[in-house]
Design a protein around this motif. Structure first.
Motif, short mmCIF file in Angstrom:
data_model
loop_
_atom_site.label_atom_id
_atom_site.label_comp_id
_atom_site.label_asym_id
_atom_site.label_seq_id
_atom_site.Cartn_x
_atom_site.Cartn_y
_atom_site.Cartn_z
N SER A 37 14.22 76.16 35.55
CA SER A 37 15.48 76.23 36.35
C SER A 37 16.04 77.37 36.80
N ARG A 41 24.43 81.11 34.02
CA ARG A 41 24.60 81.60 32.59
C ARG A 41 23.92 82.84 32.11
N ARG A 44 20.39 83.96 26.37
CA ARG A 44 20.93 83.90 25.02
C ARG A 44 19.59 85.05 24.47
N TYR A 53 14.61 80.66 32.11
CA TYR A 53 15.34 80.57 33.08
C TYR A 53 14.91 81.52 34.22
N GLU A 72 18.09 69.63 42.98
CA GLU A 72 19.35 68.98 42.32
C GLU A 72 19.88 70.29 41.92
N TYR A 81 23.44 74.96 37.16
CA TYR A 81 22.00 74.86 36.95
C TYR A 81 21.43 74.29 38.11
N GLY A 82 20.19 74.49 38.37
CA GLY A 82 19.76 73.90 39.38
C GLY A 82 17.90 73.79 39.37
N GLU A 103 20.33 68.17 32.79
CA GLU A 103 21.47 67.18 32.41
C GLU A 103 21.68 65.98 33.20
N ARG A 148 30.63 71.43 23.99
CA ARG A 148 29.30 70.60 24.06
C ARG A 148 29.13 69.25 23.47
P1 5GP Z 1 21.49 75.33 28.33
O1 5GP Z 1 22.55 76.29 28.61
O2 5GP Z 1 21.92 75.03 26.76
O3 5GP Z 1 20.23 76.07 28.37
O4 5GP Z 1 21.37 74.37 29.07
C1 5GP Z 1 22.72 73.35 29.39
C2 5GP Z 1 22.20 71.93 30.02
O5 5GP Z 1 21.96 72.36 31.33
C3 5GP Z 1 21.09 71.19 29.27
O6 5GP Z 1 21.41 70.12 29.21
C4 5GP Z 1 20.03 71.43 30.29
O7 5GP Z 1 19.06 70.48 29.93
C5 5GP Z 1 20.63 71.47 31.48
N1 5GP Z 1 19.82 72.19 32.41
C6 5GP Z 1 18.99 73.04 32.44
N2 5GP Z 1 18.36 73.41 33.57
C7 5GP Z 1 19.03 72.62 34.54
C8 5GP Z 1 18.79 72.46 36.17
O8 5GP Z 1 17.92 72.89 36.35
N3 5GP Z 1 19.51 71.17 36.54
C9 5GP Z 1 20.48 70.70 35.82
N4 5GP Z 1 20.99 69.50 36.45
N5 5GP Z 1 20.57 70.62 34.40
C10 5GP Z 1 19.95 71.70 33.53
#
Ligand code: 5GP
Length: 211
Positions: A37, A41, A44, A53, A72, A81-82, A103, A148
């Protein structure tokens, strides 16, 4: 002609262990194509650009949205996020089973666009266990953990429309369950509106002829 691959969407509470399940699944079954994706952000510790990412600025992200480069996209706790469209479409066309770990708002968009996709929701065995895992991950501030947990409470209502629930108690079992579920679901007969309409029409005709 190459048979088209399947599309699976995996969602779950932050801290449910989706990331770990995905890593193990790909170690055991490297034939899956996991979409990387884009996000606004910050990385980490230990996260790599292009692997975990594609880390983008808000401007870069907005440009991808404007150019319809995302299948999406959604906001999650202050960041965007996308899913890059190109990788997913090319991989499916090449016959690969593609997985999106996203998500629920993004999952809903996929459900609209690709009704044949397989939807899995990962949850820890209890809410208490979820809180414990988020706290002990140690990478988030208390404020982020609170946000969260709040988000998880909202997402709980969305679990209902997913096709399968994966309870992540034992990691190995959860990984195998995800694999088996995808393989069975993609080969299972799907509801096909055209076929249903055709059979109903024929039955009506036959019934009318019998009168
Ligand atoms: P994290 O910041 O913990 O890596 O991700 C936060 C949330 O964003 C998680 O629920 C993860 O599954 C979601 N997420 C990660 N990549 C994408 C994306 O491409 N699209 C969407 N809609 N959610 C994402």
């Amino acid at each position: 002609m190459t048979k088209k691959g399947s599309l699976t969407v995996i969602s779950g509470f932050s801290g449910a262990g989706k990331g770990t399940i995905m890593r193990e699944l790909l170690k055991k079954h490297p034939e899956y194509a996991l979409s990387v994706s884009v996000t606004t952000r910050n990385p980490r510790p230990g996260e790599k650009d292009g692997v975990d990412y594609h880390f983008l600025t808000q401007q870069e992200f907005d440009r991808m949205v404007a150019e319809d480069g995302l299948l999406e996209h959604a906001g999650y706790v202050d960041h965007c996020y996308g899913t890059p469209r190109k990788y997913v479409e090319e991989s499916i066309a090449a016959g690969k089973d593609v997985i999106l770990e996203i998500e629920v708002q993004g999952a809903r968009q996929i459900k609209e666009k690709c009704p044949d996709a397989i939807f899995l929701f990962v949850t820890p065995p209890s809410a208490e266990e979820l809180h414990h895992r988020l706290t002990f991950r140690g990478t988030e501030s208390e404020e982020v953990i609170r946000e969260r947990m709040q988000r998880a409470a909202e997402e709980a209502g969305e679990m209902a429309w997913y096709d399968y629930l994966i309870v992540n108690d034992d990691l190995d079992e959860a990984v195998e369950l995800v694999h088996r579920t995808i393989q069975e679901a993609k080969n299972a007969p799907r509801r096909q509106p055209e076929m249903i309409a055709e059979i109903s029409e024929e039955l009506k005709k036959l019934a009318a002829d019998d009168k």
